[in-house]
Scaffold this motif. Structure first.
Motif, PDB file in Angstrom:
ATOM      1  N   GLN A  10      15.266  -7.104  -8.366  1.00 34.25           N
ATOM      2  CA  GLN A  10      16.258  -7.798  -7.546  1.00 34.25           C
ATOM      3  C   GLN A  10      16.292  -9.180  -7.924  1.00 34.25           C
ATOM      4  N   TRP A  11      16.234 -10.267  -7.006  1.00 35.94           N
ATOM      5  CA  TRP A  11      16.195 -11.698  -7.326  1.00 35.94           C
ATOM      6  C   TRP A  11      14.923 -12.234  -7.391  1.00 35.94           C
ATOM      7  N   GLY A  12      13.897 -11.465  -7.650  1.00 30.68           N
ATOM      8  CA  GLY A  12      12.445 -12.090  -7.758  1.00 30.68           C
ATOM      9  C   GLY A  12      11.905 -11.853  -6.355  1.00 30.68           C
ATOM     10  N   ASP A  13      10.695 -12.296  -6.145  1.00 32.57           N
ATOM     11  CA  ASP A  13       9.865 -12.034  -4.893  1.00 32.57           C
ATOM     12  C   ASP A  13       9.825 -10.890  -4.363  1.00 32.57           C
ATOM     13  N   ASN A  37       5.339 -21.483 -14.584  1.00 29.93           N
ATOM     14  CA  ASN A  37       4.841 -21.685 -13.085  1.00 29.93           C
ATOM     15  C   ASN A  37       5.969 -21.850 -12.325  1.00 29.93           C
ATOM     16  N   ASN A  38       7.130 -21.213 -12.309  1.00 27.06           N
ATOM     17  CA  ASN A  38       8.255 -21.221 -11.504  1.00 27.06           C
ATOM     18  C   ASN A  38       8.041 -19.806 -10.483  1.00 27.06           C
ATOM     19  N   ALA A  39       7.258 -18.859 -11.455  1.00 27.03           N
ATOM     20  CA  ALA A  39       6.862 -17.605 -10.431  1.00 27.03           C
ATOM     21  C   ALA A  39       5.629 -18.044  -9.502  1.00 27.03           C
ATOM     22  N   GLY A  40       5.650 -17.030  -8.477  1.00 20.62           N
ATOM     23  CA  GLY A  40       4.524 -17.378  -7.535  1.00 20.62           C
ATOM     24  C   GLY A  40       4.478 -15.619  -7.037  1.00 20.62           C
ATOM     25  N   HIS A  41       3.081 -15.142  -7.573  1.00 20.13           N
ATOM     26  CA  HIS A  41       2.691 -13.987  -7.177  1.00 20.13           C
ATOM     27  C   HIS A  41       1.756 -13.980  -6.289  1.00 20.13           C
ATOM     28  N   LYS A 125      24.559 -27.467  -7.752  1.00 23.37           N
ATOM     29  CA  LYS A 125      23.149 -27.342  -8.309  1.00 23.37           C
ATOM     30  C   LYS A 125      22.706 -25.755  -8.438  1.00 23.37           C
ATOM     31  N   ILE A 126      21.761 -25.485  -9.464  1.00 20.98           N
ATOM     32  CA  ILE A 126      21.232 -23.992  -9.621  1.00 20.98           C
ATOM     33  C   ILE A 126      20.285 -23.650  -8.562  1.00 20.98           C
ATOM     34  N   GLY A 127      19.539 -24.740  -8.153  1.00 18.11           N
ATOM     35  CA  GLY A 127      18.389 -24.596  -7.102  1.00 18.11           C
ATOM     36  C   GLY A 127      17.191 -24.395  -7.639  1.00 18.11           C
ATOM     37  N   THR A 128      16.962 -24.926  -8.825  1.00 19.76           N
ATOM     38  CA  THR A 128      15.753 -24.282  -9.633  1.00 19.76           C
ATOM     39  C   THR A 128      14.341 -24.990  -9.068  1.00 19.76           C
ATOM     40  N   THR A 129      13.305 -24.239  -9.473  1.00 15.70           N
ATOM     41  CA  THR A 129      12.066 -24.732  -8.758  1.00 15.70           C
ATOM     42  C   THR A 129      11.583 -26.072  -9.212  1.00 15.70           C
ATOM     43  N   LYS A 130      12.383 -26.836 -10.066  1.00 13.10           N
ATOM     44  CA  LYS A 130      12.159 -28.197 -10.788  1.00 13.10           C
ATOM     45  C   LYS A 130      10.753 -28.208 -11.452  1.00 13.10           C
ATOM     46  N   ARG A 131      10.279 -27.026 -12.069  1.00 10.81           N
ATOM     47  CA  ARG A 131       9.129 -27.138 -12.856  1.00 10.81           C
ATOM     48  C   ARG A 131       9.302 -27.535 -14.235  1.00 10.81           C
ATOM     49  N   ILE A 133      11.502 -25.329 -16.466  1.00 11.94           N
ATOM     50  CA  ILE A 133      11.365 -24.381 -17.012  1.00 11.94           C
ATOM     51  C   ILE A 133      12.758 -24.291 -17.893  1.00 11.94           C
ATOM     52  N   GLY A 134      13.754 -24.466 -17.348  1.00 10.91           N
ATOM     53  CA  GLY A 134      15.178 -24.577 -17.972  1.00 10.91           C
ATOM     54  C   GLY A 134      15.121 -25.521 -19.103  1.00 10.91           C
ATOM     55  N   PRO A 135      14.767 -26.836 -19.136  1.00 12.25           N
ATOM     56  CA  PRO A 135      14.922 -27.543 -20.158  1.00 12.25           C
ATOM     57  C   PRO A 135      13.431 -27.301 -21.178  1.00 12.25           C
ATOM     58  N   ARG A 272      16.979 -13.408  -1.688  1.00 11.84           N
ATOM     59  CA  ARG A 272      17.287 -14.344  -3.018  1.00 11.84           C
ATOM     60  C   ARG A 272      16.736 -16.049  -2.348  1.00 11.84           C
ATOM     61  N   VAL A 273      16.155 -16.586  -3.511  1.00 12.99           N
ATOM     62  CA  VAL A 273      16.047 -18.087  -3.233  1.00 12.99           C
ATOM     63  C   VAL A 273      16.515 -18.838  -4.481  1.00 12.99           C
ATOM     64  N   GLY A 274      17.329 -19.917  -3.915  1.00 11.28           N
ATOM     65  CA  GLY A 274      17.929 -20.737  -4.850  1.00 11.28           C
ATOM     66  C   GLY A 274      19.530 -20.581  -4.467  1.00 11.28           C
ATOM     67  N   GLU A 275      20.381 -21.056  -5.459  1.00 15.48           N
ATOM     68  CA  GLU A 275      21.912 -20.812  -5.043  1.00 15.48           C
ATOM     69  C   GLU A 275      22.403 -19.621  -5.608  1.00 15.48           C
ATOM     70  N   GLY A 276      23.744 -19.352  -5.572  1.00 19.09           N
ATOM     71  CA  GLY A 276      24.219 -18.327  -6.122  1.00 19.09           C
ATOM     72  C   GLY A 276      24.646 -17.162  -5.366  1.00 19.09           C
TER      73      GLY A 276
HETATM   74  P1  IMP Z   1      13.897 -22.179 -12.419  1.00 24.52           P
HETATM   75  O1  IMP Z   1      13.442 -20.812 -12.878  1.00 24.52           O
HETATM   76  O2  IMP Z   1      13.171 -22.905 -12.106  1.00 24.52           O
HETATM   77  O3  IMP Z   1      14.811 -22.722 -13.649  1.00 24.52           O
HETATM   78  O4  IMP Z   1      15.080 -21.775 -11.184  1.00 24.52           O
HETATM   79  C1  IMP Z   1      16.219 -20.961 -11.823  1.00 24.52           C
HETATM   80  C2  IMP Z   1      16.397 -19.994 -10.547  1.00 24.52           C
HETATM   81  O5  IMP Z   1      15.663 -19.012 -10.447  1.00 24.52           O
HETATM   82  C3  IMP Z   1      16.478 -20.807  -9.011  1.00 24.52           C
HETATM   83  O6  IMP Z   1      17.362 -20.074  -8.410  1.00 24.52           O
HETATM   84  C4  IMP Z   1      15.081 -20.441  -8.650  1.00 24.52           C
HETATM   85  O7  IMP Z   1      15.057 -20.327  -7.373  1.00 24.52           O
HETATM   86  C5  IMP Z   1      14.985 -18.926  -9.153  1.00 24.52           C
HETATM   87  N1  IMP Z   1      13.555 -18.535  -9.217  1.00 24.52           N
HETATM   88  C6  IMP Z   1      12.843 -19.089 -10.368  1.00 24.52           C
HETATM   89  N2  IMP Z   1      11.336 -18.410 -10.144  1.00 24.52           N
HETATM   90  C7  IMP Z   1      11.675 -17.609  -9.407  1.00 24.52           C
HETATM   91  C8  IMP Z   1      10.690 -16.586  -8.632  1.00 24.52           C
HETATM   92  O8  IMP Z   1       9.416 -16.607  -9.102  1.00 24.52           O
HETATM   93  N3  IMP Z   1      11.285 -16.102  -7.527  1.00 24.52           N
HETATM   94  C9  IMP Z   1      12.543 -16.312  -6.973  1.00 24.52           C
HETATM   95  N4  IMP Z   1      13.222 -16.962  -7.652  1.00 24.52           N
HETATM   96  C10 IMP Z   1      12.919 -17.686  -8.725  1.00 24.52           C
END
Ligand code: IMP
Length: 428
Positions: A10-13, A37-41, A125-131, A133-135, A272-276
């Motif tokens: 799905q959308w992660g998590d 480290n945008n992931a959180g397990h 905004k995308i709602g990134t984790t600001k870690r 990752i994208g750059p 879903r976390v973040g925008e979209g």
């Molecule tokens: P980024 O990966 O920090 O660039 O974020 C891009 C999008 O992916 C945003 O909507 C984040 O919330 C989402 N995202 C990134 N990592 C995770 C995750 O581990 N679980 C759920 N959403 C994530």
């Protein structure tokens, strides 16, 4: 199975950390292959809770060896914080955790640019984790990235960092009106990290090749989820890596013909976390209820997750692009109190009914889910340990999911503890 990929469908998590923990007990190697480290397990073992962002969750199984593959982007400070946390809690990592010399490094300017770009986008905004990752992945694709092996070679590192900073500092000054980075300061702090990371580094694809030859069992631990995949997700509201099964191949260097199973992880509902866009999102009152019952707050950023009904269109898309062979359904117990449960089976897009996941976000934003409604079970499932312990309506719900996605359910999770896991042997 000797080479298994585990994917968020799905959308992660979805709860991959728990499934990985179950599978890790039967795996010799666990490999992270994309994301950072945008992931959180999250893994709970008895009263101990571990949240891992960089290091494969399989590290908690003392017999497994863990690999951070070439497709991962690595924040060295975050990596060492995690090593420290694990060691302080009695988990040994030395000699069993390996980092690819080809993995790219997330630098402080990547984190800063992630943040500044998000701020500049405002409502869009995308709602990134600001870690960062994208750059960092953007630099990888632009051939401006710096890999672990580049850091290990002082001459190459000096040159690559100077080249990267030349561009980044111009960007920071001219576009964002921000102060530039000092080459000397960054160079010095990374020279220190060079000696710290060295003992973990090797050519991990060779390690995997050798493991394959020795018939070791290898688990590829996906991060994020299919709908966040750069190609197959809800672009541009996605992460910047290949979160689908294909990413396991390019992100680890494993021979694709070796893969013999792809397991998808889904929640019994959707988050879903973040925008979209999110077609099956709950109405407000139910959203609050499920957020609380399911503890739906991001493991990385603490942000509340949007929650909604199970969307079979989304999961069918994941089945298709990943070639899922079975699925794990997580957090069934969160639905225990609901009198009725809906499943999104298709979308109504103006006059058209669609069963596939559309690429065009305007279509998706206007899509109205077509629901099937099933009676709830209104009985606690947290103590169930075999399929026969589940209430009839819960089994019917799972059976219907199975029919709609066309892939057998193999694991059902009814709580966060390791023990609250049902393995389906045979039919539901
Ligand atoms: P980024 O990966 O920090 O660039 O974020 C891009 C999008 O992916 C945003 O909507 C984040 O919330 C989402 N995202 C990134 N990592 C995770 C995750 O581990 N679980 C759920 N959403 C994530």
């Amino acid at each position: 199975m000797s080479h298994t990929i585990l994917i968020g469908a799905q959308w992660g998590d979805e709860g991959k950390g728990k499934v990985i923990d179950v599978l890790a007990q039967k795996s010799d190697y666990i490999v992270r292959y994309q994301g950072g480290n945008n992931a959180g397990h999250t893994v709970r073992i008895a009263s101990n809770k571990f949240v891992l962002h960089h290091i494969p969750s399989g590290i908690l199984n003392p017999k497994s060896r863990c690999i951070i593959g070439n497709g991962v982007v690595l924040d060295l400070d975050a990596f060492f914080d995690e090593v420290k946390m694990l060691e302080s809690r009695g988990v040994s990592v030395r000699g069993r955790l390996f980092v690819s010399d080809r993995a790219h490094i997330i630098f402080p300017y990547h984190r800063l640019l992630d943040q500044l770009r998000e701020e500049r986008k405002g409502a869009g905004k995308i709602g990134t984790t600001k870690r960062g990752i994208g750059p960092c992945y953007a630099d990888k694709a632009s051939r401006l990235g710096i890999r672990i092996c580049d850091l290990l070679n002082p001459r190459v590192f000096q040159r690559r960092l100077a080249e990267a900073l030349e561009e980044k500092n111009e960007l920071l000054k001219k576009i964002y009106h921000y102060k530039p980075y000092s080459f000397e300061a960054l160079h010095k702090s990374y020279a220190f990290l060079r000696s710290k990371i060295k003992p973990f580094v090797c050519d991990t694809h060779l390690l995997l090749e050798e493991a394959g030859r020795k018939k070791k069992r290898i688990l590829f631990e996906g991060a994020q989820g299919t709908l966040l995949d750069l190609d197959h997700g809800t672009y541009p509201y996605v992460t910047s890596s290949s979160a689908t099964a294909g990413g396991a191949i390019s992100g680890s260097g494993v021979n694709p013909s070796k893969i013999d199973g792809v397991i998808g992880v889904v929640k019994a509902y959707t988050t879903r976390v973040g925008e979209g866009p999110f077609p099956t999102v709950f109405p407000k009152a139910l959203l609050k209820k499920i957020q609380t019952l399911g503890e739906e707050f991001g493991a990385t950023t603490g942000r509340p997750r949007r929650c909604g009904w199970f969307d079979a269109v989304v999961v069918r898309h994941a089945v298709c692009v990943n070639g899922l062979t079975k699925v794990a359904v997580m957090k069934l117990d969160v639905l225990d109190t609901l009198p009725e449960i809906k499943i999104g089976v298709a979308y109504q897009c103006q006059k058209k009914k669609i069963y596939h996941f559309p690429a065009d976000l305007e279509i998706l934003e206007k899509a109205v889910p077509i629901y099937e409604t099933m009676p709830g079970w209104q009985t606690p499932t947290t103590a169930a340990r075999k399929v026969g312990d589940l209430p009839k309506n819960a089994r019917n719900y799972l059976l219907r999911l199975e029919q709609l996605i066309g892939v057998p359910i193999w694991i059902i999770s009814v709580g966060s503890d390791r023990s609250q896991t049902i393995v389906v042997n045979g039919k539901l």
